[in-house]
Design a protein around this motif. Structure first.
Motif, mmCIF file in Angstrom:
data_model
loop_
_atom_site.group_PDB
_atom_site.id
_atom_site.type_symbol
_atom_site.label_atom_id
_atom_site.label_comp_id
_atom_site.label_asym_id
_atom_site.label_seq_id
_atom_site.Cartn_x
_atom_site.Cartn_y
_atom_site.Cartn_z
ATOM 1 N N PHE A 41 0.346 -1.321 -0.362
ATOM 2 C CA PHE A 41 -0.103 -0.330 0.462
ATOM 3 C C PHE A 41 0.803 1.248 -0.277
ATOM 4 O O PHE A 41 0.093 2.583 -0.176
ATOM 5 C CB PHE A 41 -1.407 0.307 0.662
ATOM 6 C CG PHE A 41 -1.945 -0.886 1.055
ATOM 7 C CD1 PHE A 41 -2.875 -0.948 0.197
ATOM 8 C CD2 PHE A 41 -1.950 -1.943 2.004
ATOM 9 C CE1 PHE A 41 -4.069 -2.274 -0.564
ATOM 10 C CE2 PHE A 41 -2.881 -3.680 1.799
ATOM 11 C CZ PHE A 41 -3.766 -3.441 1.022
ATOM 12 N N GLN A 82 -6.080 5.797 2.765
ATOM 13 C CA GLN A 82 -7.403 5.481 2.116
ATOM 14 C C GLN A 82 -8.215 5.897 0.868
ATOM 15 O O GLN A 82 -8.360 4.956 -0.496
ATOM 16 C CB GLN A 82 -8.558 4.359 2.524
ATOM 17 C CG GLN A 82 -7.924 3.461 3.563
ATOM 18 C CD GLN A 82 -8.373 3.210 5.445
ATOM 19 O OE1 GLN A 82 -9.726 3.766 5.265
ATOM 20 N NE2 GLN A 82 -8.283 3.048 5.964
ATOM 21 N N GLY A 85 -5.896 6.661 -1.879
ATOM 22 C CA GLY A 85 -5.554 4.870 -2.790
ATOM 23 C C GLY A 85 -6.395 4.767 -3.851
ATOM 24 O O GLY A 85 -6.297 4.361 -5.321
ATOM 25 N N ALA A 86 -7.638 4.939 -3.587
ATOM 26 C CA ALA A 86 -8.637 4.339 -4.466
ATOM 27 C C ALA A 86 -8.439 5.791 -5.338
ATOM 28 O O ALA A 86 -9.205 5.195 -6.272
ATOM 29 C CB ALA A 86 -9.557 4.908 -3.811
ATOM 30 N N CYS A 89 -5.723 4.734 -7.542
ATOM 31 C CA CYS A 89 -6.234 3.713 -8.444
ATOM 32 C C CYS A 89 -7.246 4.133 -9.981
ATOM 33 O O CYS A 89 -6.584 3.945 -10.948
ATOM 34 C CB CYS A 89 -7.383 2.285 -7.653
ATOM 35 S SG CYS A 89 -5.729 1.825 -6.723
ATOM 36 N N LEU A 112 -10.718 -0.919 0.408
ATOM 37 C CA LEU A 112 -10.339 0.132 -0.834
ATOM 38 C C LEU A 112 -11.719 -0.419 -1.653
ATOM 39 O O LEU A 112 -12.294 0.344 -2.672
ATOM 40 C CB LEU A 112 -9.314 -0.298 -2.168
ATOM 41 C CG LEU A 112 -7.526 0.191 -1.465
ATOM 42 C CD1 LEU A 112 -7.325 -0.757 -2.486
ATOM 43 C CD2 LEU A 112 -8.059 1.882 -2.193
ATOM 44 N N ILE A 117 -13.241 0.560 -5.590
ATOM 45 C CA ILE A 117 -12.344 -0.552 -6.004
ATOM 46 C C ILE A 117 -12.118 -2.278 -5.800
ATOM 47 O O ILE A 117 -11.942 -2.073 -5.124
ATOM 48 C CB ILE A 117 -10.665 0.246 -5.495
ATOM 49 C CG1 ILE A 117 -11.098 1.633 -6.094
ATOM 50 C CG2 ILE A 117 -9.516 -1.055 -6.276
ATOM 51 C CD1 ILE A 117 -10.905 2.610 -7.326
ATOM 52 N N THR A 119 -11.809 -5.542 -4.611
ATOM 53 C CA THR A 119 -10.557 -6.337 -4.887
ATOM 54 C C THR A 119 -10.824 -7.495 -4.226
ATOM 55 O O THR A 119 -11.700 -7.543 -3.616
ATOM 56 C CB THR A 119 -10.569 -5.343 -2.961
ATOM 57 O OG1 THR A 119 -10.768 -5.973 -2.435
ATOM 58 C CG2 THR A 119 -9.467 -3.742 -3.354
#
Ligand code: ATP
Length: 320
Positions: A41, A82, A85-86, A89, A112, A117, A119
């Protein structure tokens, strides 16, 4: 879906490369672009992506460690991390991510998934401490590595008529210790799940064994109990029998994966891609009763697993 990502997170485990290779090639077979995300991550948050090609994963199936690197990433424990991160992506048009790691990594995958997203988690840890699955990538290799090392310690321990305390990994779980205990015929196995910390019982057992004519006394101590060196000093003082501690340490995490780890990591990797192609999300792949299955991550994280006490009892019965 057009593009998927793959990352390894938490502790590394032999067989992770076999899973990465399978994900890359199964993805390519299904006309997907596959991006490798470096350093778990942490790399995701830094946008550390590499385009993975079929030839790029050549010669990795049999190698230990993880070619993508792994890390722990405290920032990803936060909501901002988080969300970032999304966002990363989406900016990189990553429609789905395969997360190879342990329970902590699955919590990251769960977050996520909640942010849109898709996963899929694959259990990768030498500790075998993931409740929903009978198998985790790396356990088989680690336990075979430890078993071979313990055989070697036993040779010298018998020659010198010593007691040996051998500490194996596993963090809070005693699976590696229990399996080695059975595979190496240990006289005692100290498991965090079972050991009552009564050292006098150990001392009595060692004294009795040497009186019975045993030439060694092997104690497999789980990492979750630890303190092997000080334990050895106390046991030597109490028994008068030379007692040494050997802490196997990180050697158990490395090395070429066993056949079992290669085969299960490969099949789990392909299954993860298949699930993403079907539009699945928030799932963990597991082996249950020999079958490849998948569970909702929330359900899987709520499951409990206990050490097989019958195996432990067997080890006690045979250590006569
Ligand atoms: P191992 O069993 O090898 O330690 P693990 O996946 O359980 O593997 P952790 O260190 O617990 O290892 O988790 C790896 C990473 O997953 C963390 O550094 C963090 O980035 C992310 N993570 C862990 N817990 C959470 C959580 N509750 N929410 C979001 N992300 C998390």
């Amino acid at each position: 879906i057009k593009t998927i990502g793959v990352l390894t997170s938490g502790g590394d485990a032999p067989g992770m490369n076999a899973a990465i290779r399978a994900i890359v090639r199964q993805g390519i077979t299904k006309d997907l672009r596959v991006k490798g995300i470096q350093r778990g991550f942490a790399g995701l948050l830094q946008g550390e992506f590499v385009d993975m090609k079929a030839r790029g994963v050549s010669d990795t199936l049999q190698r230990g460690g993880t070619i993508l690197g792994t890390a722990r990433c405290p920032e990803f424990m936060t909501e901002e991390g988080q969300k970032l991160g999304a966002k990363i992506c989406r900016e990189n048009e990553i429609d789905g991510i395969v997360v190879i790691g342990g329970d902590g990594s699955f919590r990251g995958a769960q977050k996520l998934a909640a942010l849109g997203i898709n996963t899929i988690g694959i259990p990768g840890t030498i500790d075998l401490d993931i409740a929903c699955t009978d198998y985790t990538i790396g356990f088989d290799t680690a336990v075979n590595t430890a078993m071979e090392a313990i055989d070697k310690v036993r040779d010298t321990s018998s020659s010198h008529e010593r007691c040996s305390i051998i500490e194996v990994m596993g963090r809070g779980a005693g699976y590696i210790a229990l399996w080695c205990g059975l595979a190496n015929g240990a006289e005692d196995i100290l498991l965090p799940e079972i050991y009552d910390y009564d050292e006098q019982k150990l001392v009595d057992n060692i004294t009795r064994n040497f009186k019975r004519g045993k030439k060694h006394h092997i104690i497999i101590n789980a990492e979750g109990i630890g303190h092997s060196t000080s334990m050895a000093r106390r046991i030597e003082a109490a028994t008068g029998i030379e007692t040494r501690a050997t802490i196997l340490g990180h050697m158990q995490r490395g090395g070429s994966p066993t056949c079992k780890d290669r085969v299960f990591a490969t099949t789990m990797g392909c299954k993860a891609v298949d699930l993403l192609c079907e539009g699945a999300s928030n799932r963990i792949i597991a082996i249950k009763n020999g079958e490849l299955v998948d569970y909702d991550i929330d359900e899987a994280l709520a499951m409990k697993k206990s050490i097989p006490e019958y195996f432990y009892q067997i080890s006690r019965n045979l250590a006569i």
